[in-house]
Design an enzyme around this catalytic site. Structure first.
Site, mmCIF file in Angstrom:
data_model
loop_
_atom_site.group_PDB
_atom_site.id
_atom_site.type_symbol
_atom_site.label_atom_id
_atom_site.label_comp_id
_atom_site.label_asym_id
_atom_site.label_seq_id
_atom_site.Cartn_x
_atom_site.Cartn_y
_atom_site.Cartn_z
ATOM 1 N NE ARG A 1 94.097 -29.598 72.517
ATOM 2 C CZ ARG A 1 94.541 -29.014 71.188
ATOM 3 N NH1 ARG A 1 94.930 -28.208 71.127
ATOM 4 N NH2 ARG A 1 94.385 -30.052 70.278
ATOM 5 C CB ALA B 1 97.333 -36.986 78.075
ATOM 6 C CD GLU C 1 99.803 -32.480 64.963
ATOM 7 O OE1 GLU C 1 100.542 -31.667 64.673
ATOM 8 O OE2 GLU C 1 99.431 -33.246 64.078
ATOM 9 C CB VAL D 1 90.737 -50.429 68.178
ATOM 10 C CG1 VAL D 1 89.983 -51.570 69.028
ATOM 11 C CG2 VAL D 1 92.013 -50.468 68.588
ATOM 12 C CG ASP E 1 90.448 -38.188 72.218
ATOM 13 O OD1 ASP E 1 89.845 -39.036 71.572
ATOM 14 O OD2 ASP E 1 91.158 -37.279 71.845
ATOM 15 C CB CYS F 1 64.971 -22.457 62.883
ATOM 16 S SG CYS F 1 64.507 -22.500 64.392
#
Length: 1036
Positions: free
Chosen positions: A15, A439, A471, A514, A538, A594
């Protein structure tokens, strides 16, 4: 391991890589930093730069741990205080475990005006906190004189005031001042003139500024411009001049331009030079003179300490007047002589010994970002002073007695000195619900712990929820987590880590989303028990839902978010401000079907196409396959129904998959090879057959001109690494969805080559099918498209063949759908998307994207960095204190910042709900016909009974609120709409029969519309009407 040889650990830094880029990441990994002062501010900076990944950081401090530190330093524990450990000794191991790639050292040697500073030469950046002004000037002078200069930052936090000073030398080069990714903008026209004018296609905004440089590519006609760089002079949002084009060939069509990033040089003066005429940033647009006011006050505070050897005493009026006098003396020496802000100076004097942890967190994030700029040359640096105050937090408290602020020997003495005992107790009693423990959530929990929010002994509580597991990529920003926490729940792990900071907190950790599905848990009664809700989410939709629940239950909501180095905070207070849902960003533009299917023009189109192919082939089709067979009795029963002409949704696609199902690895490789032929050769041949290069539109213009790019068919070559990667990754994924085993040896070039050597590619025959060119056309639903009789016969024959060949075993009727997982580099998902996207980009002469960029776009990854997260959470926590104190509208601040440009803006909340009968904002609805006015925060109530009919309900609304109800809606169900057939008969039905509430349901919220201002206008929606099923509001 040498930093320059070390690969970037993408699983940890992914990130942040999208924020800084690899060049800056490598520069950080080769940079050493010296940081002095392990107080509230110093520990924030230490945390942030360790998470960022510098090569080494030396932590310096000489003080011992005190009880006071427990309320402002989240890495000091009670045992550290009891054992009289040095602050740096307590902090050092906890900083060191944040990032295994960062070498952390500590020092407790005295750093004073007599020390030899030569030891600093080994550092690329030096940061001083809690240092005297004389020491700051001496260290800064030394750093400035070095060749190359050592980047110098000093930062201080005293009570309600904070500052940051930067000096990066007299010639500091910034490689990328903005950090924004250059976009390809297509060209509509270029004039042939002394000053040629470029106009963007479809009046698309170019986003350029006069003086910037651009480079041209793929222009037809005025080809002299291709590959050249021109400086622009902006004329409008979609046009600009580029200098003389009069001698060039006339512009024909096509082409695009890209902004060229040019390094910028910045000149810095020393601290000594900057004292009398400071170059300051204005962070709070509502207080443009505040930085210079704080500059004078904090310099006076430096002088006070130098004179008295201490800070002003808490609540001491004599010290406050002495500081005010010193401020007046300092102001006289300044070039810009502003009147002294006496209120600010007196509040600074009263609080200087104290600490506001959220303010330290906010400025810690800002100072840390300047450290990263200093060592990487990425983003425009702060020039040269940053000042911020929290005067709005303490202003309403000035009438309290001095005893409110005196120390009591506990961990909250620093905070108490700023906000007083009564406010502190209110924080302890607070009941908070925080949604999200990522975070921002981790940073907010740290702030809650330091503020003493939700203490068990005061019947307070912090309820948190997050369904996600930890993670490895989280560890770069979510500082409460460590490697041994990976795959543990975020919420419970964050709760444990927060208890380590402050054991007195009462934390209830949940693992729920939630959303409407969990309203039985997070019910109206749950929200009614809360004092405030905090979102640490997020995504926008989740925010909108939580906001709607807060509005419905009239609860304050504190929202914040970050994207890279950008951040925002929004404060939502019942009956004072608008809500989150009161404003909506424009919807994200969808790529036309398209364009994705046949006419990509930029790399984002090819990446989205590849991502869609993954979803279709490896998730949607297998999921649809499983769903179909799970609802059928047997394959034979399906065949009988098909033979009698019965229509079954998805049957044709399912039978097709069954008939082509591979049974071993070699067949998966062959399928991948055929897919290559289809995607990257036959698609191009078909397009060029349908639209030859010379094709013209009705107006005579060429069909193949910008932004349309003609494709070039790709001949397969296994020796091409991109071709090989596509075959192997696609074959792997096909094997996985069909549950076919394979080995590492099967993935080798030799093994794949051997299989492909026997593959015969059928001869290509162009079809006369219609290719969609309408950009407004939507993707057709393959499941619902009618089948031709030939297709039906083919499907029946295929299923008959499968049944006769015993190919309809339980195993054959089951597939394994693959959920796209971007963060597992070993699963082949990103390999497939990157190779497919790059091959398609080549086919259309589009510059391919590397794996990192492809992963970001395909995975919809939000760039993130710890510095911005720390800053927004600190600013939100400051607003929390105001909410708890019941402050007025003018006290609240929303914030928007962008660390790219050293631009931070705090501004008063501007959208206020009205009180009168005149519509003043989007939150307010008025009706002069009905003589009523209400806002989003209002809620009407009607009490009914068992036999209460819809007609009774409408009469009750009419009598109580003097409006004429025209429509009643419950959620998405229309209870009464006069024009709907049969709805007039509903007026006699009871509300219980219409709504059918659950046994324990006491009420429902209904939407009632009423007659508009003028006849012919649309009906006006009223506020929520809470209908109780019984007169006493109890369950029926």
């Amino acid at each position: 391991m040498a930093a320059d040889l070390m690969e970037i650990d993408d699983s940890l830094y992914s990130r942040q890589r999208y924020v800084l880029g690899d060049s800056a990441m490598h520069q950080m990994a080769q940079s050493s930093v010296f940081l002095s002062g392990m107080g509230a501010l110093g520990v924030e900076i230490a945390k942030n730069i360790a998470l960022a990944g510098v090569k080494a950081v030396t932590l310096h401090d000489t003080k011992l741990c005190e009880t006071w530190d427990l309320g402002c330093n989240f890495f000091i524990r009670r045992d550290d205080v009891l054992s009289q450990r040095k602050r740096v000794e307590a902090v050092y191991p906890r900083v060191a475990e944040l990032n295994p790639y960062v070498q952390v050292d500590m020092s407790s040697c005295p750093l004073d005006d007599n020390i030899d500073l030569s030891f600093l030469r080994k550092y690329q950046c030096v940061i001083l906190t809690e240092s005297s002004l004389s020491l700051q000037k001496r260290v800064n002078k030394f750093c400035h004189s070095q060749q190359p200069p050592i980047r110098f930052i000093s930062s201080d936090a005293y009570g309600i005031c904070v500052r940051v000073f930067c000096d990066f030398g007299e010639a500091f080069e910034v490689s990328d001042p903005t950090g924004e990714e250059p976009k390809e903008i297509f060209i509509q026209s270029i004039t042939q003139d002394n000053s040629g004018v470029v106009t963007c296609i479809d009046n698309q905004p170019h986003g350029l500024q006069t003086g910037q440089n651009i480079i041209f590519r793929e222009i037809n006609g005025m080809e002299e411009l291709n590959g050249t760089t021109r400086q622009v002079s902006v004329l409008s949002s979609h046009s600009f001049e580029i200098g003389d084009t009069s001698h060039f060939q006339p512009y024909a069509h096509g082409g695009f331009f890209v902004m060229v990033k040019t390094p910028q040089m910045y000149k810095f003066e020393t601290l000594e030079q900057q004292l009398s005429d400071p170059q300051v940033l204005i962070p709070d647009l509502s207080k443009p003179e505040a930085p210079l006011h704080i500059h004078a006050a904090m310099l006076a505070l430096d002088a006070f300490q130098d004179k008295h050897g201490r800070l002003p005493n808490i609540g001491c009026l004599e010290d406050a007047e002495a500081l005010l006098k010193l401020t007046e003396e300092v102001s006289v020496t300044h070039k810009n002589k502003l009147p002294v802000n006496a209120e600010l100076v007196r509040c600074l004097s009263k609080t200087a010994r104290g600490t506001l942890p959220p303010l330290a967190a906010a400025v810690g994030g800002i100072a840390s970002q300047e450290v990263l700029k200093a060592i990487t040359g990425k983003f425009g640096p702060l020039q040269q002073w940053f000042y911020l105050d929290a005067l709005e937090v303490v202003r309403p408290l000035q009438s309290l007695s001095a005893e409110e602020f005196f120390p009591r020997g506990d961990r909250y003495d620093g905070l108490r000195a700023c906000i007083g005992e009564s406010m502190l107790l209110d924080l302890h009693k607070l009941r908070v619900f925080m949604v999200g423990c990522g975070a921002i959530g981790c940073e907010m929990l740290k702030n809650f712990a330091l503020l003493g929010v939700g203490l068990a002994k005061n019947s307070g509580e912090v309820c948190i929820t997050d369904p996600d597991l930890i993670e490895k990529s989280n560890l770069n920003r979510q500082f409460l987590f460590r490697p041994h926490h990976i795959q543990r729940p975020k919420s419970t792990t964050a709760a444990e880590a927060t208890h380590d900071i402050n054991p007195d907190l009462q934390i209830d950790a949940h693992l729920n989303k939630v959303c409407p599905a969990t309203e039985s848990i997070y019910s109206d009664s749950f929200y009614s028990s809360l004092d405030v809700v905090v979102t640490a989410l997020d995504n926008v939709e989740a925010r909108r839902y939580v906001d709607s629940r807060c509005v419905c239950n009239q609860r304050p909501l504190l929202d914040s978010g970050t994207m890279g180095t950008k951040g925002h905070t929004e404060i939502i207070v019942p009956y004072l401000t608008e809500s989150y849902n009161s404003h909506r960003d424009p919807p994200e533009e969808e790529i036309p079907f398209c364009t994705l299917k046949s006419f990509p023009s930029v790399i984002e189109h090819t990446i989205q196409w590849a991502r869609d192919k993954f979803e279709s082939s490896f998730f949607h089709k297998p999921s649809m396959y499983n769903s179909f067979w799970q609802t059928q009795v047997s394959a034979e029963a399906v065949l009988q129904r098909m033979q009698v002409g019965e229509s079954m949704e998805g049957a044709f696609q399912v039978v097709k998959l069954l008939s082509r199902r591979p049974s071993h690895w070699e067949q998966c490789v062959i399928i991948a090879r055929l897919k290559f032929e289809k995607y990257f050769k036959r698609k191009a041949l078909q397009l060029l057959h349908s639209f030859p290069l010379e094709t013209r539109l009705k107006d005579g213009s060429l069909f193949w001109q910008s932004p349309k790019r003609p494709p070039t068919p790709t001949d397969f070559d296994l020796k091409d690494p991109l071709h090989f990667t596509f075959i192997v990754s696609a074959a792997r994924l096909f094997a996985e969805i069909y549950n076919i085993p394979f080995s590492e040896k099967d993935l080798s070039e030799d093994a794949v080559s051997k299989i492909l050597s026997d593959v015969e590619i059928p001869e290509y025959r162009p079809s006369e099918k219609c290719i969609e060119t309408d950009e407004t056309a939507k993707k057709p639903d393959q499941m619902k498209m009618p089948l031709s009789s030939e297709e039906e016969r083919e499907a029946i024959a295929q299923l008959e063949q499968a049944i006769s060949a015993d190919g309809v075993t339980p195993e054959a009727l089951r597939m394994s759908p693959l959920q796209f997982e971007k963060d597992n580099d070993s699963n082949g998902h990103i390999d497939f998307v990157t190779s497919a996207s790059s091959l398609r980009a080549r086919m259309y002469s589009i510059e391919p994207a590397d794996r990192l960029k492809t992963k970001r776009i395909a995975g919809k990854i939000i760039p993130a960095i710890a510095t911005a997260t720390a800053a927004v959470s600190g600013l939100v926590a400051l607003e929390l204190i105001k909410v708890v104190g019941g402050y007025g509208f003018e006290s609240f601040k929303n914030c928007f910042f962008n660390f790219h440009h050293s631009f931070r803006a705090r501004a008063q909340v501007t959208a206020r709900v009205c009180r009168g009968g005149q519509k003043c904002c989007e939150n307010c609805v008025t009706s002069s016909r009905n003589n009523i006015s209400f806002t989003i925060w209002d809620c009407w109530t009607i009490f009914g009974h068992e036999d209460f009919t819809l007609s009774d309900f409408m009469n009750a609304v009419r009598e109580k609120y003097t409006i004429e109800p025209t429509m009643v809606v419950h959620g998405v169900k229309m209870l009464y709409v006069p024009v709907m057939p049969g709805h007039s008969k509903r007026l006699k039905l009871t509300m219980q029969k219409l709504i059918k509430p659950s046994v324990d349901r006491r009420y429902v919220d209904l939407t009632v519309s009423f007659a508009p201002e003028a006849d012919g206008d649309e009906d006006l929606p009223g506020p929520p009407v809470r209908y109780y099923f019984s007169p006493d509001g109890k369950a029926p």
